[in-house]
Structures are given as C-alpha cells and as structure tokens.
Scaffold this motif. Structure first.
Motif, short mmCIF file in Angstrom:
data_model
loop_
_atom_site.label_atom_id
_atom_site.label_comp_id
_atom_site.label_asym_id
_atom_site.label_seq_id
_atom_site.Cartn_x
_atom_site.Cartn_y
_atom_site.Cartn_z
N ALA A 1 0.82 -1.20 0.00
CA ALA A 1 0.00 0.00 0.00
C ALA A 1 0.86 1.26 0.00
CB ALA A 1 -0.93 -0.01 1.21
N ILE A 2 1.96 1.23 0.73
CA ILE A 2 2.87 2.38 0.73
C ILE A 2 3.49 2.56 -0.64
CG2 ILE A 2 5.01 3.31 1.70
CD1 ILE A 2 4.32 1.81 4.30
N VAL A 3 3.98 1.48 -1.23
CA VAL A 3 4.60 1.55 -2.55
C VAL A 3 3.61 2.07 -3.59
CG1 VAL A 3 5.61 0.18 -4.42
CG2 VAL A 3 6.32 -0.22 -2.05
N ALA A 4 2.39 1.58 -3.55
CA ALA A 4 1.38 2.02 -4.52
C ALA A 4 1.10 3.51 -4.39
CB ALA A 4 0.09 1.22 -4.32
N ALA A 5 1.06 4.02 -3.17
CA ALA A 5 0.82 5.45 -2.98
C ALA A 5 2.01 6.27 -3.47
CB ALA A 5 0.55 5.73 -1.50
N VAL A 6 3.21 5.84 -3.15
CA VAL A 6 4.40 6.60 -3.52
C VAL A 6 4.63 6.55 -5.03
CG1 VAL A 6 6.91 6.76 -3.24
CG2 VAL A 6 5.46 6.35 -1.26
N GLU A 7 4.17 5.50 -5.67
CA GLU A 7 4.35 5.39 -7.12
C GLU A 7 3.63 6.52 -7.86
OE1 GLU A 7 5.02 1.71 -10.18
OE2 GLU A 7 3.53 1.45 -8.59
N THR B 1 16.55 -10.03 -1.60
CA THR B 1 15.55 -10.50 -2.56
C THR B 1 14.32 -9.61 -2.54
OG1 THR B 1 16.30 -12.78 -2.31
CG2 THR B 1 14.09 -12.45 -3.21
N VAL B 2 13.85 -9.25 -3.71
CA VAL B 2 12.61 -8.48 -3.83
C VAL B 2 11.43 -9.42 -3.63
CG1 VAL B 2 11.18 -7.10 -5.38
CG2 VAL B 2 13.67 -6.76 -5.34
N ILE B 3 10.62 -9.14 -2.61
CA ILE B 3 9.50 -10.03 -2.28
C ILE B 3 8.18 -9.51 -2.82
CG2 ILE B 3 10.66 -11.00 -0.26
CD1 ILE B 3 9.00 -9.12 1.50
N ALA B 4 8.15 -8.29 -3.29
CA ALA B 4 7.01 -7.70 -3.98
C ALA B 4 7.54 -6.44 -4.65
CB ALA B 4 5.87 -7.38 -3.02
N HIS B 5 6.74 -5.85 -5.51
CA HIS B 5 7.17 -4.64 -6.22
C HIS B 5 7.64 -3.58 -5.23
CE1 HIS B 5 7.33 -1.50 -9.18
NE2 HIS B 5 6.21 -0.89 -8.77
N GLY B 6 8.95 -3.28 -5.26
CA GLY B 6 9.50 -2.26 -4.39
C GLY B 6 9.61 -2.64 -2.93
N GLN C 1 8.27 10.89 1.02
CA GLN C 1 8.27 10.54 2.44
C GLN C 1 6.93 10.89 3.09
OE1 GLN C 1 10.65 8.71 3.31
NE2 GLN C 1 12.70 9.54 2.95
N VAL C 2 6.43 12.07 2.80
CA VAL C 2 5.13 12.47 3.37
C VAL C 2 4.03 11.51 2.91
CG1 VAL C 2 3.37 14.29 3.41
CG2 VAL C 2 5.80 14.90 3.57
N THR C 3 4.06 11.17 1.63
CA THR C 3 3.07 10.23 1.10
C THR C 3 3.19 8.87 1.77
OG1 THR C 3 3.08 11.37 -1.04
CG2 THR C 3 2.28 9.10 -1.02
N SER C 4 4.41 8.45 2.05
CA SER C 4 4.62 7.17 2.74
C SER C 4 3.96 7.16 4.11
CB SER C 4 6.12 6.91 2.91
OG SER C 4 6.77 6.75 1.68
N VAL C 5 4.16 8.23 4.86
CA VAL C 5 3.60 8.26 6.22
C VAL C 5 2.08 8.28 6.15
CG1 VAL C 5 3.58 9.42 8.44
CG2 VAL C 5 5.66 9.47 7.04
N ARG C 6 1.53 9.09 5.26
CA ARG C 6 0.07 9.14 5.12
C ARG C 6 -0.50 7.77 4.74
NH1 ARG C 6 -3.86 13.05 3.79
NH2 ARG C 6 -2.36 14.66 3.19
N ALA C 7 0.13 7.13 3.75
CA ALA C 7 -0.36 5.82 3.30
C ALA C 7 -0.24 4.78 4.41
CB ALA C 7 0.41 5.38 2.06
N ALA C 8 0.85 4.84 5.15
CA ALA C 8 1.04 3.89 6.26
C ALA C 8 -0.04 4.07 7.31
CB ALA C 8 2.43 4.09 6.87
N LEU C 9 -0.33 5.31 7.66
CA LEU C 9 -1.38 5.58 8.63
C LEU C 9 -2.75 5.14 8.12
CD1 LEU C 9 -0.19 9.05 9.90
CD2 LEU C 9 -0.83 7.14 11.40
N ASP C 10 -3.06 5.47 6.90
CA ASP C 10 -4.36 5.08 6.33
C ASP C 10 -4.54 3.58 6.39
OD1 ASP C 10 -5.18 7.67 5.75
OD2 ASP C 10 -4.48 7.62 3.68
#
Length: 302
Positions: A217-223, A241-246, A288-297
């Motif tokens: 969810a964080i990666v999708a928001a930051v993308e 190892t990459v375990i999912a996109h990003g 970074q701001v988007t990451s924190v918002r997405a993590a909280l959501d």
C-alpha cells in the motif's frame, strides 16, 4: 594490497588512531539548529516539544528533540515516525517535518503521535552516515548502543508500551557506494565488494512479520509521486531479494535496526533515491510524506 579507502590499512580494523583521522575529515556543512531545531520550534504551538536527550562530542553539544501529540488519549493507537537516523539522508528529516506541518493534523483525533525528525544531529551537520565515533546508529538500537539510539529507545518507551505503527524515513544515495560502504569495509578490515544503487523508491519489511499488504500500500501510494526501484539482474535490491514490487525484507531485531524498537504490528523503513535524474529534493520529501500518510491510512483501516 593498498587500502581502497584513504584511512587505515587493508585487512586491519580501525583503532582509535584511524577513527580520529576519519573524524578530522568530517567538516560542518550545514546547521542542525538553523535547519531542524528552528522548524521544530515553529511546530511547538501544535505539538508538545520534548528535549529527550543531550549528546556531547568534544566541544559540541546537541539537544535531541521530538514532537508529540499535545493530548494523549489512552483509547487511541500510538504511532512513531522517525527520520535522520542517518544524518545524511536529508528527505528523512524534512519529510518527517513536512508530515508534521502539513498532514499530521488530519490524524490528531485518531492517533497519539510521537515523531523524532532528526535522530543523529552530529551526522546531519556533516552529511554522514556515522556518528562521531564512526558508529552507524541504525545497526545499534540496543541497550548498549550509542546515545543517538539509546536516547530514542528511552523516549519511545516513556511515551507508550504498545504501538500500532512505526515508520522510519531513509534514503539510499550514490554516496552509499562511493563513500560509506568503502568506509565501512575499511573500518572493519574487510575487502570492499562493489554493489549497485537502486534507482527509485523501495521499502524494507520485517522478515519476522512482513505485513506485505501494508508494504504494498505504501509503494502504490508513492508510485504516484516518484518511480519505484526495479529489481536487479539477481532479483534483488541492495543484495536482498525483492519479495514484492518495491519491497525487500530485513530481520529488524537481529540487525538492531530502528524499527525494531517498538512492538508495532506495522513497521517499515522507506528508502528514496535523491540522486536519480528523475527525482528532486522536493519529490523526495513528497515521497516521504506520502509514505507516512499511506502507512497511517492502511494501519488505521486494518
């Protein structure tokens, strides 16, 4: 064989003499007081400012500051945001401050917030990964670690026993490969093995509890803000190892990394790439701001 780094002898770990030589090369290049403390002070009308520790190196002293919710409600979940564990990772510091300034108010009735925007002020001023003693705080979050780490641990424990979320804001830079990894090899008496710097954003999950949908969810928001680092030819990012996109993973507690200091269900490290021709300092802060918002959501809806 000559050392690949200008300090020390190849194959021999540094002693105090080499640490002093390294320290002599570290010059003040920016101001913690002007850049960070002034912004923390400007936010103290909305958050409670806490001086949670003092670090003294030679004739320099730094007060460690955090900001927390002015009203702490026992019924609400507790959230920790950290930046500047590595002082040179600029968007981690300014991303945390921008989140506090621009977004945190939206969550004031939903979480108890604790934020430490610049964990390593000596390193911030010198744009370095290590502290004064050539120690990386982010491999030493334990009871006998450096003061940057132990002070934060004490603060976090004093604020709450249980946490819902901890997000730790970082960067991966070209200087990791040109300066900091060679320095690490020299310091520890190891041969330097060249690596590859990923071009783009990624996150680091906890091997013990990945919470993969949270990371995604964080990666999708930051993308929507900046590009995501692709896997290299080995299917890895920085040797993992990459375990999912990003998304990669580390054993956070085993490595004594910063996100291991709470029992948070949701924990992650963000990594932006400020040296990309596709990025700017502002884009990195937005990521970074988007990451924190997405993590909280995500965490609040889980």
């Amino acid at each position: 064989m000559a050392s690949a780094f200008p300090i020390g002898v190849a194959g021999r770990a540094w002693g105090e003499r080499e640490r002093a030589q390294w320290r002599a090369t570290q010059k003040n290049r920016r101001s913690y007081q002007a850049d960070v403390v002034s912004r923390i002070e400007a936010l103290s009308d909305r958050f409670e400012r806490i001086a949670y520790g003092e670090i003294t190196y030679a004739d320099e002293a730094y007060t460690l500051y955090a900001l927390r919710s002015r009203v702490v409600r026992p019924a609400l979940p507790n959230v920790l945001v950290t930046g500047g564990v590595h002082g040179y990772e600029t968007s981690g510091v300014f991303g945390a401050l921008a989140f506090l300034d621009e977004v945190a108010g939206e969550f004031s009735d939903r979480v108890n917030l604790l934020a430490a925007p610049c964990v390593s002020p000596w390193a911030y001023e010198r744009i370095n990964r290590w502290n004064y003693d050539a120690i990386d705080p982010n491999r030493n979050f334990r009871s006998d670690g450096p003061r940057e780490a132990t002070a934060l641990i004490e603060l976090v424990r004093s604020f709450a026993g249980d946490y819902l979320l901890h997000i730790d804001l970082h960067e991966t830079t070209d200087s990791d490969e040109t300066e900091f990894r060679p320095a690490l090899s020299a310091r520890d008496g190891n041969a330097f093995e060249p690596g590859e710097i990923p071009d783009g954003f990624y996150v680091v999950a906890d091997t013990a509890d990945r919470q993969l949908e949270f990371q995604k969810a964080i990666v999708a928001a930051v993308e929507q803000v900046t590009h995501i680092a692709p896997a290299d030819a080995k299917g890895e990012i920085i040797g993992s190892t990459v375990i999912a996109h990003g998304v990669i993973e580390y054993p956070l507690a085993e490595l004594s990394l910063c996100p291991s200091i709470t029992n948070a269900r949701f924990k992650t490290t963000t990594e932006v790439y400020p040296d990309s021709p596709r990025a700017t300092p502002e884009i990195c802060i937005r990521a970074q701001v988007t990451s924190v918002r997405a993590a909280l959501d995500f965490a609040l809806e889980a």
